[in-house]
Design a protein around this motif. Structure first.
Motif, PDB file in Angstrom:
ATOM      1  N   GLU A 411      19.285 -36.233 -36.879  1.00 23.32           N
ATOM      2  CA  GLU A 411      20.720 -36.453 -37.065  1.00 23.32           C
ATOM      3  C   GLU A 411      21.369 -35.305 -37.832  1.00 23.32           C
ATOM      4  O   GLU A 411      22.535 -34.988 -37.627  1.00 23.32           O
ATOM      5  CB  GLU A 411      20.951 -37.771 -37.803  1.00 23.32           C
ATOM      6  N   LYS A 412      20.610 -34.688 -38.745  1.00 22.75           N
ATOM      7  CA  LYS A 412      21.104 -33.558 -39.515  1.00 22.75           C
ATOM      8  C   LYS A 412      20.032 -32.480 -39.554  1.00 22.75           C
ATOM      9  O   LYS A 412      18.841 -32.783 -39.687  1.00 22.75           O
ATOM     10  CB  LYS A 412      21.476 -33.979 -40.943  1.00 22.75           C
ATOM     11  N   LEU A 413      20.480 -31.219 -39.482  1.00 21.32           N
ATOM     12  CA  LEU A 413      19.532 -30.106 -39.462  1.00 21.32           C
ATOM     13  C   LEU A 413      20.171 -28.884 -40.091  1.00 21.32           C
ATOM     14  O   LEU A 413      21.342 -28.585 -39.848  1.00 21.32           O
ATOM     15  CB  LEU A 413      19.135 -29.779 -38.012  1.00 21.32           C
ATOM     16  N   ASN A 414      19.383 -28.162 -40.908  1.00 23.93           N
ATOM     17  CA  ASN A 414      19.827 -26.876 -41.433  1.00 23.93           C
ATOM     18  C   ASN A 414      18.635 -25.930 -41.490  1.00 23.93           C
ATOM     19  O   ASN A 414      17.719 -26.121 -42.296  1.00 23.93           O
ATOM     20  CB  ASN A 414      20.450 -27.016 -42.818  1.00 23.93           C
ATOM     21  N   LEU A 415      18.632 -24.949 -40.603  1.00 19.97           N
ATOM     22  CA  LEU A 415      17.591 -23.926 -40.557  1.00 19.97           C
ATOM     23  C   LEU A 415      18.177 -22.541 -40.836  1.00 19.97           C
ATOM     24  O   LEU A 415      17.553 -21.525 -40.537  1.00 19.97           O
ATOM     25  CB  LEU A 415      16.912 -23.921 -39.180  1.00 19.97           C
ATOM     26  N   SER A 416      19.341 -22.491 -41.413  1.00 22.00           N
ATOM     27  CA  SER A 416      20.059 -21.224 -41.582  1.00 22.00           C
ATOM     28  C   SER A 416      19.353 -20.289 -42.562  1.00 22.00           C
ATOM     29  O   SER A 416      18.623 -20.723 -43.450  1.00 22.00           O
ATOM     30  CB  SER A 416      21.489 -21.497 -42.051  1.00 22.00           C
ATOM     31  N   TYR A 417      19.578 -19.000 -42.349  1.00 22.38           N
ATOM     32  CA  TYR A 417      19.089 -17.936 -43.226  1.00 22.38           C
ATOM     33  C   TYR A 417      17.574 -17.973 -43.414  1.00 22.38           C
ATOM     34  O   TYR A 417      17.046 -18.151 -44.506  1.00 22.38           O
ATOM     35  CB  TYR A 417      19.828 -17.974 -44.580  1.00 22.38           C
ATOM     36  N   ASN A 418      16.896 -17.840 -42.283  1.00 21.64           N
ATOM     37  CA  ASN A 418      15.450 -17.693 -42.243  1.00 21.64           C
ATOM     38  C   ASN A 418      15.121 -16.496 -41.346  1.00 21.64           C
ATOM     39  O   ASN A 418      15.949 -15.576 -41.217  1.00 21.64           O
ATOM     40  CB  ASN A 418      14.790 -18.980 -41.746  1.00 21.64           C
ATOM     41  N   ARG A 419      13.959 -16.513 -40.728  1.00 22.10           N
ATOM     42  CA  ARG A 419      13.523 -15.405 -39.870  1.00 22.10           C
ATOM     43  C   ARG A 419      13.129 -15.918 -38.486  1.00 22.10           C
ATOM     44  O   ARG A 419      12.175 -15.449 -37.873  1.00 22.10           O
ATOM     45  CB  ARG A 419      12.361 -14.658 -40.520  1.00 22.10           C
ATOM     46  N   LEU A 420      13.856 -16.897 -38.012  1.00 17.03           N
ATOM     47  CA  LEU A 420      13.546 -17.530 -36.727  1.00 17.03           C
ATOM     48  C   LEU A 420      14.031 -16.669 -35.564  1.00 17.03           C
ATOM     49  O   LEU A 420      15.026 -15.950 -35.680  1.00 17.03           O
ATOM     50  CB  LEU A 420      14.183 -18.913 -36.666  1.00 17.03           C
ATOM     51  N   CYS A 421      13.334 -16.798 -34.429  1.00 16.25           N
ATOM     52  CA  CYS A 421      13.678 -16.028 -33.233  1.00 16.25           C
ATOM     53  C   CYS A 421      13.626 -16.908 -31.989  1.00 16.25           C
ATOM     54  O   CYS A 421      13.063 -18.007 -32.010  1.00 16.25           O
ATOM     55  CB  CYS A 421      12.700 -14.855 -33.055  1.00 16.25           C
ATOM     56  N   GLY A 422      14.207 -16.403 -30.913  1.00 12.77           N
ATOM     57  CA  GLY A 422      14.120 -17.078 -29.634  1.00 12.77           C
ATOM     58  C   GLY A 422      15.334 -17.921 -29.323  1.00 12.77           C
ATOM     59  O   GLY A 422      16.316 -17.976 -30.067  1.00 12.77           O
ATOM     60  N   LYS A 423      15.247 -18.626 -28.208  1.00  7.71           N
ATOM     61  CA  LYS A 423      16.361 -19.443 -27.728  1.00  7.71           C
ATOM     62  C   LYS A 423      16.357 -20.802 -28.410  1.00  7.71           C
ATOM     63  O   LYS A 423      15.321 -21.457 -28.534  1.00  7.71           O
ATOM     64  CB  LYS A 423      16.277 -19.617 -26.217  1.00  7.71           C
ATOM     65  N   ILE A 424      17.522 -21.241 -28.829  1.00  3.93           N
ATOM     66  CA  ILE A 424      17.674 -22.540 -29.481  1.00  3.93           C
ATOM     67  C   ILE A 424      17.654 -23.643 -28.434  1.00  3.93           C
ATOM     68  O   ILE A 424      18.388 -23.564 -27.435  1.00  3.93           O
ATOM     69  CB  ILE A 424      19.002 -22.597 -30.266  1.00  3.93           C
ATOM     70  N   PRO A 425      16.848 -24.683 -28.603  1.00  6.47           N
ATOM     71  CA  PRO A 425      16.886 -25.804 -27.652  1.00  6.47           C
ATOM     72  C   PRO A 425      18.268 -26.455 -27.633  1.00  6.47           C
ATOM     73  O   PRO A 425      18.976 -26.465 -28.645  1.00  6.47           O
ATOM     74  CB  PRO A 425      15.832 -26.770 -28.220  1.00  6.47           C
ATOM     75  N   ALA A 426      18.652 -26.979 -26.513  1.00  6.09           N
ATOM     76  CA  ALA A 426      19.944 -27.660 -26.399  1.00  6.09           C
ATOM     77  C   ALA A 426      20.021 -28.795 -27.408  1.00  6.09           C
ATOM     78  O   ALA A 426      19.125 -29.641 -27.482  1.00  6.09           O
ATOM     79  CB  ALA A 426      20.132 -28.189 -24.985  1.00  6.09           C
ATOM     80  N   SER A 427      21.081 -28.819 -28.232  1.00  2.00           N
ATOM     81  CA  SER A 427      21.217 -29.844 -29.267  1.00  2.00           C
ATOM     82  C   SER A 427      22.688 -30.012 -29.613  1.00  2.00           C
ATOM     83  O   SER A 427      23.555 -29.291 -29.117  1.00  2.00           O
ATOM     84  CB  SER A 427      20.418 -29.455 -30.516  1.00  2.00           C
ATOM     85  N   LYS A 428      22.960 -30.938 -30.503  1.00  2.00           N
ATOM     86  CA  LYS A 428      24.333 -31.248 -30.927  1.00  2.00           C
ATOM     87  C   LYS A 428      24.736 -30.517 -32.197  1.00  2.00           C
ATOM     88  O   LYS A 428      25.861 -30.677 -32.683  1.00  2.00           O
ATOM     89  CB  LYS A 428      24.448 -32.756 -31.181  1.00  2.00           C
ATOM     90  N   PHE A 429      23.843 -29.689 -32.760  1.00  2.00           N
ATOM     91  CA  PHE A 429      24.083 -29.124 -34.085  1.00  2.00           C
ATOM     92  C   PHE A 429      25.015 -27.912 -34.021  1.00  2.00           C
ATOM     93  O   PHE A 429      25.005 -27.148 -33.057  1.00  2.00           O
ATOM     94  CB  PHE A 429      22.761 -28.750 -34.743  1.00  2.00           C
ATOM     95  N   PRO A 430      25.823 -27.704 -35.071  1.00  2.00           N
ATOM     96  CA  PRO A 430      26.777 -26.594 -35.075  1.00  2.00           C
ATOM     97  C   PRO A 430      26.088 -25.260 -35.362  1.00  2.00           C
ATOM     98  O   PRO A 430      24.911 -25.218 -35.763  1.00  2.00           O
ATOM     99  CB  PRO A 430      27.727 -26.970 -36.216  1.00  2.00           C
ATOM    100  N   ALA A 431      26.834 -24.192 -35.201  1.00  2.00           N
ATOM    101  CA  ALA A 431      26.295 -22.856 -35.439  1.00  2.00           C
ATOM    102  C   ALA A 431      25.807 -22.680 -36.870  1.00  2.00           C
ATOM    103  O   ALA A 431      24.855 -21.942 -37.132  1.00  2.00           O
ATOM    104  CB  ALA A 431      27.368 -21.815 -35.115  1.00  2.00           C
ATOM    105  N   SER A 432      26.433 -23.382 -37.825  1.00  2.00           N
ATOM    106  CA  SER A 432      26.042 -23.244 -39.230  1.00  2.00           C
ATOM    107  C   SER A 432      24.606 -23.696 -39.488  1.00  2.00           C
ATOM    108  O   SER A 432      24.005 -23.309 -40.482  1.00  2.00           O
ATOM    109  CB  SER A 432      27.000 -24.045 -40.114  1.00  2.00           C
ATOM    110  N   ALA A 433      24.046 -24.499 -38.602  1.00  2.00           N
ATOM    111  CA  ALA A 433      22.661 -24.949 -38.764  1.00  2.00           C
ATOM    112  C   ALA A 433      21.664 -23.844 -38.443  1.00  2.00           C
ATOM    113  O   ALA A 433      20.488 -23.947 -38.818  1.00  2.00           O
ATOM    114  CB  ALA A 433      22.394 -26.159 -37.874  1.00  2.00           C
ATOM    115  N   PHE A 434      22.137 -22.789 -37.750  1.00  2.00           N
ATOM    116  CA  PHE A 434      21.216 -21.740 -37.289  1.00  2.00           C
ATOM    117  C   PHE A 434      21.613 -20.332 -37.745  1.00  2.00           C
ATOM    118  O   PHE A 434      20.850 -19.393 -37.543  1.00  2.00           O
ATOM    119  CB  PHE A 434      21.143 -21.755 -35.757  1.00  2.00           C
ATOM    120  N   GLU A 435      22.773 -20.182 -38.349  1.00  2.00           N
ATOM    121  CA  GLU A 435      23.252 -18.851 -38.697  1.00  2.00           C
ATOM    122  C   GLU A 435      22.313 -18.169 -39.693  1.00  2.00           C
ATOM    123  O   GLU A 435      21.552 -18.818 -40.417  1.00  2.00           O
ATOM    124  CB  GLU A 435      24.662 -18.937 -39.285  1.00  2.00           C
TER     125      GLU A 435
END
Length: 451
Positions: A411-435
């Motif tokens: 329901e809630k996710l925040n993975l921002s400001y890490n070193r992740l790569c690749g394509k994000i799976p389709a989801s409902k989360f905003p850009a701020s969760a991945f920036e």
């Protein structure tokens, strides 16, 4: 469970059969019904003149009561808009003279001042009017309700000070005034409540001053002390360590400062301890708590270094929150948290390194895991999110790898400001969760470049 038990009593058919109500009960109850403007669940649909009110829903006539109503029980649901009552209390409820228990819980829309008819019910021992919209001051003569064993007015809009006459309620086992708008100091006279085991004034917002020294006299019986989310201040008094039967201590979100008394080691029976968001400092005492189920020490000025062993070894732990507690450790060294059935973990704002895989994978009861602003460094693909999980916050770490498909169940996710790569799976989360991840791409971030 409490509400369910009372509901069972109300519907179990423990009534004294008779042709119709006692006339005083009937007129008082029908006056109450007339003051209710909305009853969408039909709580009172069978309240009809000339019928036996001991068979009316939400009422009980105990054996030996001579066909008089002894309990009223209305239980709503804060999450269900169809389970509520709107209206006001009729003063004519005072005619129901054999009332012993009044339970109006989670009904949301009962309005008006403190119900004065309570003063005219000589057999009343239990009052639960919770999570509604009663407002105004508590009466200065509230101490006249000296026969009460339980007074619970939590979750309303009562304001102003707590009258000193409340010290006259010497038969109370429980006093619950939390989630109101009360203000001013806690009355010193509460020391007169010799048998009280539960004082809850959390989230009244404006209670000020310190914990009265008069509370020390409550040591033999006190089991639950809840004063969180107020404006209390000062040092936490040493006498609390004499509450040897204490199960719950909530002093969170106040202005308490200084060092916790070393004598807190005597509080071995505590299962719920919340001291979060104060100004407490080291050294943190070496506690001897046997089994903790809820622990929150977040955002004080502690430098714990490690997670207390009495917490990690507890077999009933379900929630542990140690955000901003100065913890420096590798999560890989922490194989478990006492059991595999904990729900909530919050280790945010520390200096924790390593991987949380041991604490997340195969933990079928885990609902939320937060460890933002740490030094975690692991492959996110190694994390297996349990189906029970609702939120995950690993922002501002050094997490690498790709984002797993399993995030779609959160329901809630925040993975921002890490070193992740690749394509994000389709989801409902905003850009701020991945920036802040330089090589993540795909909605809601910019599209991935074709190779």
């Amino acid at each position: 469970m409490f509400s369910a038990l009372v509901s069972l009593l109300l519907f179990a058919g423990r009534y004294v059969s008779a042709a119709k109500c006692h006339p005083d009960d009937e007129s008082g109850l029908l006056a109450f019904k007339s003051g209710i403007t909305e009853d969408p669940s039909g709580f009172m649909s069978n309240w009809e003149p000339g019928t036996d009110c001991c068979h009316w829903s939400r009422l009980e006539c105990a054996e030996g009561s001579n066909n008089r109503v002894t309990t009223m029980g209305f239980f709503g649901d804060l999450d269900d808009p169809d389970k509520y009552l709107s209206g006001t209390f009729s003063p004519l409820l005072s005619k129901v003279q054999n009332l012993e228990g009044i339970y109006f819980q989670d009904l949301r829309n009962l309005t008006g001042p403190f119900p004065k008819f309570l003063f005219n019910l000589p057999k009343l021992t239990n009052v639960h009017i919770e999570n509604s919209k009663l407002s105004g001051p508590l009466p200065i003569d509230i101490g006249r309700l000296s026969h009460l064993k339980v007074l619970s007015l939590t979750g309303n809009r009562f304001s102003g000070p707590i009258a000193s006459s409340i010290s006259n309620l010497t038969n109370l086992d429980e006093l619950r005034l939390g989630n109101n708008l009360l203000s001013g100091p806690i009355p010193n006279g509460l020391r007169q409540l010799k048998v009280v085991c539960n004082i809850s004034c959390s989230r009244t917002t404006n209670l000020s001053g310190g914990i009265p020294t008069s509370f020390a006299s409550l040591a033999p019986t006190m089991m639950y002390l809840e004063l969180g989310n107020n404006r209390l201040s000062g040092k936490i008094p040493d006498f609390i360590s004499n509450f040897k039967s204490l199960k719950t201590l909530d002093l969170s979100s106040n202005g308490f400062f200084g060092v916790l008394p070393k004598s807190f080691k005597k509080l071995t029976e505590i299962t719920n301890l919340n001291l979060a968001r104060n100004k407490l400092v080291d050294p943190f005492p070496d506690l001897a708590i046997r089994t903790i189920s809820y622990l929150d020490l977040s955002y004080n000025k502690f430098k714990l270094g490690d997670i207390p062993k009495w917490a990690t070894s507890s077999e009933i732990l379900y929630s542990i929150k140690l955000a901003g507690c100065g913890i420096k450790m590798r999560l890989d060294d922490l194989k478990s948290l006492g059991n595999d059935f904990y729900n909530i973990v919050d280790f945010s704002d520390n200096e924790i390194s390593g991987s949380p895989v041991n604490l997340v994978n195969n933990k079928g009861s885990l609902v939320g895991f937060s460890a933002s602003r740490n030094q975690l460094k692991f492959n996110l693909s190694d994390l297996e999110l349990p189906r029970s999980m609702k939120y995950l916050d690993l922002s501002r770490n050094q997490v690498f790898g790709s984002v797993p498909e399993s995030i779609v169940g959160l329901e809630k996710l925040n993975l921002s400001y890490n070193r992740l790569c690749g394509k994000i799976p389709a989801s409902k989360f905003p850009a701020s969760a991945f920036e802040g991840n330089a090589c993540l791409c795909g909605s809601p971030l910019p599209a991935c470049r074709r190779q």
